[in-house]
Design a protein around this motif. Structure first.
Motif, PDB file in Angstrom:
ATOM      1  N   GLN A 193       1.044  -0.942  -0.103  1.00 47.26           N
ATOM      2  CA  GLN A 193       0.340  -0.133   0.084  1.00 47.26           C
ATOM      3  C   GLN A 193       0.883   1.587  -0.128  1.00 47.26           C
ATOM      4  O   GLN A 193       2.125   1.494   0.707  1.00 47.26           O
ATOM      5  N   GLY A 194       0.204   2.064  -1.240  1.00 49.83           N
ATOM      6  CA  GLY A 194       1.374   2.877  -0.386  1.00 49.83           C
ATOM      7  C   GLY A 194       2.661   3.013  -1.936  1.00 49.83           C
ATOM      8  O   GLY A 194       3.659   4.092  -1.797  1.00 49.83           O
ATOM      9  N   ASP A 195       2.486   2.090  -2.820  1.00 46.14           N
ATOM     10  CA  ASP A 195       4.201   1.926  -2.748  1.00 46.14           C
ATOM     11  C   ASP A 195       4.298   3.150  -4.486  1.00 46.14           C
ATOM     12  O   ASP A 195       3.470   2.970  -5.153  1.00 46.14           O
ATOM     13  N   ARG A 196       5.005   3.876  -4.063  1.00 51.71           N
ATOM     14  CA  ARG A 196       5.404   4.597  -5.233  1.00 51.71           C
ATOM     15  C   ARG A 196       6.794   4.453  -6.100  1.00 51.71           C
ATOM     16  O   ARG A 196       7.184   5.195  -6.651  1.00 51.71           O
ATOM     17  N   THR A 197       7.012   3.115  -6.550  1.00 50.43           N
ATOM     18  CA  THR A 197       7.764   2.493  -7.422  1.00 50.43           C
ATOM     19  C   THR A 197       7.080   2.898  -8.510  1.00 50.43           C
ATOM     20  O   THR A 197       5.874   2.621  -9.057  1.00 50.43           O
ATOM     21  N   TYR A 198       7.995   3.370  -9.218  1.00 49.09           N
ATOM     22  CA  TYR A 198       7.854   3.555 -11.145  1.00 49.09           C
ATOM     23  C   TYR A 198       6.921   1.910 -12.031  1.00 49.09           C
ATOM     24  O   TYR A 198       8.826   1.834 -12.069  1.00 49.09           O
ATOM     25  N   TYR A 199       7.057   1.595 -11.906  1.00 46.37           N
ATOM     26  CA  TYR A 199       6.696   0.338 -12.881  1.00 46.37           C
ATOM     27  C   TYR A 199       6.355   0.536 -14.074  1.00 46.37           C
ATOM     28  O   TYR A 199       5.832   2.093 -14.750  1.00 46.37           O
ATOM     29  N   TRP A 200       6.454  -0.094 -14.807  1.00 43.47           N
ATOM     30  CA  TRP A 200       6.417  -0.773 -16.900  1.00 43.47           C
ATOM     31  C   TRP A 200       5.513  -2.130 -16.712  1.00 43.47           C
ATOM     32  O   TRP A 200       6.215  -3.165 -16.263  1.00 43.47           O
ATOM     33  N   SER A 201       4.825  -1.392 -17.577  1.00 43.89           N
ATOM     34  CA  SER A 201       4.129  -2.838 -17.803  1.00 43.89           C
ATOM     35  C   SER A 201       3.440  -3.625 -18.743  1.00 43.89           C
ATOM     36  O   SER A 201       3.213  -2.354 -19.966  1.00 43.89           O
ATOM     37  N   TRP A 202       3.183  -4.713 -19.096  1.00 43.20           N
ATOM     38  CA  TRP A 202       2.367  -5.843 -20.439  1.00 43.20           C
ATOM     39  C   TRP A 202       2.200  -6.808 -20.003  1.00 43.20           C
ATOM     40  O   TRP A 202       1.927  -7.245 -19.400  1.00 43.20           O
ATOM     41  N   LEU A 203       1.213  -7.126 -20.961  1.00 42.21           N
ATOM     42  CA  LEU A 203      -0.195  -7.471 -20.902  1.00 42.21           C
ATOM     43  C   LEU A 203       0.533  -8.703 -22.055  1.00 42.21           C
ATOM     44  O   LEU A 203       1.146  -8.310 -23.369  1.00 42.21           O
ATOM     45  N   VAL A 204       0.789 -10.310 -21.391  1.00 41.45           N
ATOM     46  CA  VAL A 204       1.444 -10.942 -22.566  1.00 41.45           C
ATOM     47  C   VAL A 204       0.324 -12.066 -22.572  1.00 41.45           C
ATOM     48  O   VAL A 204      -0.585 -12.103 -21.897  1.00 41.45           O
ATOM     49  N   ASN A 205       1.255 -13.120 -22.606  1.00 46.05           N
ATOM     50  CA  ASN A 205       0.729 -14.326 -23.091  1.00 46.05           C
ATOM     51  C   ASN A 205      -0.827 -14.099 -23.714  1.00 46.05           C
ATOM     52  O   ASN A 205      -1.714 -14.301 -22.980  1.00 46.05           O
ATOM     53  N   ASP A 206      -0.936 -14.105 -24.361  1.00 44.12           N
ATOM     54  CA  ASP A 206      -2.488 -13.097 -25.150  1.00 44.12           C
ATOM     55  C   ASP A 206      -3.004 -12.937 -24.409  1.00 44.12           C
ATOM     56  O   ASP A 206      -4.654 -12.310 -24.282  1.00 44.12           O
ATOM     57  N   GLY A 207      -2.832 -11.916 -23.691  1.00 46.32           N
ATOM     58  CA  GLY A 207      -3.616 -11.172 -22.477  1.00 46.32           C
ATOM     59  C   GLY A 207      -3.533 -11.425 -21.250  1.00 46.32           C
ATOM     60  O   GLY A 207      -4.896 -10.492 -20.492  1.00 46.32           O
ATOM     61  N   ARG A 208      -3.811 -12.636 -20.731  1.00 45.97           N
ATOM     62  CA  ARG A 208      -4.374 -13.090 -19.491  1.00 45.97           C
ATOM     63  C   ARG A 208      -3.347 -12.470 -18.488  1.00 45.97           C
ATOM     64  O   ARG A 208      -3.319 -12.709 -17.208  1.00 45.97           O
ATOM     65  N   THR A 209      -1.493 -12.420 -18.775  1.00 41.52           N
ATOM     66  CA  THR A 209      -0.785 -12.572 -17.843  1.00 41.52           C
ATOM     67  C   THR A 209      -0.316 -10.569 -17.578  1.00 41.52           C
ATOM     68  O   THR A 209      -0.621 -10.373 -19.008  1.00 41.52           O
ATOM     69  N   LEU A 210      -0.685 -10.269 -16.407  1.00 44.15           N
ATOM     70  CA  LEU A 210       0.238  -8.723 -16.555  1.00 44.15           C
ATOM     71  C   LEU A 210       1.676  -9.141 -15.779  1.00 44.15           C
ATOM     72  O   LEU A 210       1.804  -9.638 -14.735  1.00 44.15           O
ATOM     73  N   LEU A 211       2.318  -8.139 -16.924  1.00 45.20           N
ATOM     74  CA  LEU A 211       3.908  -8.120 -16.030  1.00 45.20           C
ATOM     75  C   LEU A 211       4.666  -7.112 -15.746  1.00 45.20           C
ATOM     76  O   LEU A 211       3.677  -5.813 -16.299  1.00 45.20           O
ATOM     77  N   CYS A 212       4.999  -7.133 -14.668  1.00 44.64           N
ATOM     78  CA  CYS A 212       5.258  -6.033 -14.014  1.00 44.64           C
ATOM     79  C   CYS A 212       6.738  -5.947 -14.115  1.00 44.64           C
ATOM     80  O   CYS A 212       7.653  -6.515 -13.472  1.00 44.64           O
ATOM     81  N   THR A 213       6.982  -4.664 -14.330  1.00 51.70           N
ATOM     82  CA  THR A 213       9.207  -4.489 -13.787  1.00 51.70           C
ATOM     83  C   THR A 213       8.832  -3.282 -13.304  1.00 51.70           C
ATOM     84  O   THR A 213       8.305  -2.406 -13.561  1.00 51.70           O
ATOM     85  N   MET A 214      10.355  -2.758 -13.734  1.00 44.88           N
ATOM     86  CA  MET A 214      11.251  -1.654 -12.949  1.00 44.88           C
ATOM     87  C   MET A 214      12.814  -1.511 -12.973  1.00 44.88           C
ATOM     88  O   MET A 214      12.872  -2.313 -13.409  1.00 44.88           O
ATOM     89  N   VAL A 215      13.080  -0.560 -13.626  1.00 43.56           N
ATOM     90  CA  VAL A 215      14.964  -0.405 -14.157  1.00 43.56           C
ATOM     91  C   VAL A 215      15.120  -0.865 -12.684  1.00 43.56           C
ATOM     92  O   VAL A 215      15.063  -0.395 -11.719  1.00 43.56           O
ATOM     93  N   TYR A 216      16.503  -1.622 -13.108  1.00 45.08           N
ATOM     94  CA  TYR A 216      16.870  -2.306 -12.137  1.00 45.08           C
ATOM     95  C   TYR A 216      18.146  -0.997 -11.609  1.00 45.08           C
ATOM     96  O   TYR A 216      18.600  -0.786 -12.276  1.00 45.08           O
ATOM     97  N   GLN A 217      17.770  -1.114 -10.234  1.00 42.37           N
ATOM     98  CA  GLN A 217      19.160  -0.315 -10.047  1.00 42.37           C
ATOM     99  C   GLN A 217      19.682  -0.963  -8.694  1.00 42.37           C
ATOM    100  O   GLN A 217      20.556  -0.019  -8.402  1.00 42.37           O
ATOM    101  N   GLY A 218      20.613  -1.822  -9.034  1.00 47.47           N
ATOM    102  CA  GLY A 218      21.557  -2.682  -8.429  1.00 47.47           C
ATOM    103  C   GLY A 218      21.289  -3.125  -7.105  1.00 47.47           C
ATOM    104  O   GLY A 218      20.160  -2.323  -6.182  1.00 47.47           O
TER     105      GLY A 218
END
Length: 280
Positions: free
Chosen positions: A255-280
């Motif tokens: 709750q209140g997560d302020r991470t900047y996410y990049w997301s894509w719908l994959v697997n013919d739209g059935r799956t939500l893929l969430c990513t963020m720029v890797y910070q190390g």
């Protein structure tokens, strides 16, 4: 004084009887000589005649006819030996049969290990292959692995005779191989795993930023350099069943997560893929 008598002269009658008896003995002796000397020669001569009526030689072993019975006079003088060519079946020459014609040998085609590897893959298999960032897969060989393994990067959804028959959506691709005019195409769906990283290219910044992800790529999250076509490493933070109207807002982990996410719908739209720029 002389007188007449009706009887024979005793002297003359004795000589005639003796001559008659001598003649009988001569005949008996001749008959015995014939039986002893002549008759055996006649009988022996009859025994020396063959059953076919041709005379056998008077001495030495009997000779067979020069040709076996029933064969023409110009035929072979004896039967073939088992050691002679042409005796029995399949020989060349002899036996009065034409030589058998041998079919030409089928050319031996060298096996193609890569083709065999492609044709051994079945739908449902998982492979340890991925896009290395240069548009090529890390291996031309489709190496099967357990789908629960850490290097199970791809799932084979289908096997086709051309890549055109494979789905081309987000997180989907194919790898193919052609040998002797025959193509085998493996339809691939990317298996995304939380904690893994992939390559991306960012253009713009701030509100104008755009991220183009290489969804089939795999990269070491701590890599110091990336292929020239990319400039970002994205860290996978979540793989979810896509809700209705899914967006990056659904990627928040707390709750209140302020991470900047990049997301894509994959697997013919059935799956939500969430990513963020890797910070190390």
């Amino acid at each position: 004084m002389s007188s007449a008598s009706g009887g024979a002269d005793p002297g003359t009658g004795g000589d005639g009887e003796e001559q008659r008896q001598r003649g009988i003995w001569i005949l008996v002796a001749a008959a015995l000589a014939f039986a002893v000397l002549v008759l055996p020669q006649v009988v022996e001569g009859d025994d020396k005649t063959s059953f076919a009526g041709s005379a056998l030689p008077t001495s030495g072993a009997p000779r067979l006819p020069t040709s076996p019975g029933g064969l023409p006079s110009g035929g072979p003088t004896g039967l073939p030996s088992a050691s002679l060519p042409g005796y029995g079946s399949g020989g060349s020459g002899g036996g009065g049969r034409p030589a058998e014609t041998q079919a030409p040998a089928t050319p031996t085609v060298a096996p193609d290990p890569t083709e065999e590897a492609y044709r051994a893959v079945s739908p449902g298999d998982c492979l340890a292959v991925y896009d290395a960032g240069d548009g090529q897969y890390n291996s031309r060989m489709p190496t099967p692995v357990a789908c629960g393994a850490g290097n199970a990067y791809m799932w084979v959804s289908a096997v086709r005779s051309s890549g055109g028959g494979c789905p081309q959506g987000a997180g989907q691709d194919y790898m193919s191989y052609t040998s002797r005019g025959r193509t085998t195409a493996l339809c691939l769906t990317r298996k995304f795993t939380v904690g893994y990283c992939l390559l991306a290219q960012q253009t713009g910044s701030g509100q104008q930023a755009r991220m183009n992800a290489g969804l089939m790529t795999v990269v070491d999250c701590d890599a110091k350099r990336v292929p020239v076509r990319y400039n970002r490493i994205l860290h996978i933070t979540g793989v979810y069943k896509a809700p209705a109207n899914a967006s990056a807002a659904n990627c928040a982990r707390v709750q209140g997560d302020r991470t900047y996410y990049w997301s894509w719908l994959v697997n013919d739209g059935r799956t939500l893929l969430c990513t963020m720029v890797y910070q190390g």
